[in-house]
Scaffold this active site. Sequence first.
Site, PDB file in Angstrom:
ATOM      1  CG  LEU A  41      -1.897  -0.808   1.370  1.00  0.00           C
ATOM      2  CD1 LEU A  41      -2.664  -0.892   2.657  1.00  0.00           C
ATOM      3  CD2 LEU A  41      -3.142  -0.507   0.327  1.00  0.00           C
ATOM      4  CB  VAL A  60     -10.764   3.693  -0.684  1.00  0.00           C
ATOM      5  CG1 VAL A  60     -11.053   2.445  -0.338  1.00  0.00           C
ATOM      6  CG2 VAL A  60     -11.941   4.595  -0.262  1.00  0.00           C
ATOM      7  N   PRO A  61      -7.330   3.402   0.721  1.00  0.00           N
ATOM      8  CG  PRO A  61      -5.789   3.423   2.321  1.00  0.00           C
ATOM      9  CD  PRO A  61      -7.268   3.726   1.844  1.00  0.00           C
ATOM     10  CG  HIS A  62      -7.488   0.001  -3.459  1.00  0.00           C
ATOM     11  ND1 HIS A  62      -7.589   1.495  -3.296  1.00  0.00           N
ATOM     12  CD2 HIS A  62      -7.213  -0.218  -4.821  1.00  0.00           C
ATOM     13  CE1 HIS A  62      -7.645   2.149  -4.810  1.00  0.00           C
ATOM     14  NE2 HIS A  62      -7.290   1.017  -5.439  1.00  0.00           N
ATOM     15  CD  GLU A  63      -0.625  -2.762  -3.986  1.00  0.00           C
ATOM     16  OE1 GLU A  63      -0.487  -3.228  -5.106  1.00  0.00           O
ATOM     17  OE2 GLU A  63      -0.311  -1.726  -3.590  1.00  0.00           O
TER      18      GLU A  63
END
Length: 104
Positions: A41, A60-63
Site C-alpha cells: 500500500l 481508500v487505500p487498496h492494493e
Amino acid sequence: MLPPSQITLDVECSDWKEAVRISGEKLLEQGYIEPRYIDALLQNIEENGPYVVLSPGFAVPHEGLEAGSIKVGMHLIRLKTPVSFGSEEFDPVEFVCCLSAVDH
C-alpha cells in the site's frame, strides 16, 4: 454498512503513511491481509501519488490481489486531526478506509 468492529475513531497520526499503516494494521490483526499488504500500500502511493484520495477528506487505500489479500474486508478510521496525502483537490483527509479484495 460496516460493523463497529471495523471502525476506529479519533486516531492520532502524524502523516498519511501512519494513517494508511494504522488502517491496514486493523485488517492484519483480524486476518484479512498479510503483513506485506501494508508495505505494498505504502509503496504504491509513494510511486503513483495520492490516487487513493477519492473525494474531499476520504481515502481508500487498496492494493492488487497478489499483494497479500486473504479475504474481503474494510476498516475505516477517522483521524483526530486530518492529514495531507498530497491531493491538491481533496486534502486534508479525515477518513481512511483500507480495503482488501480477493477478486476484481
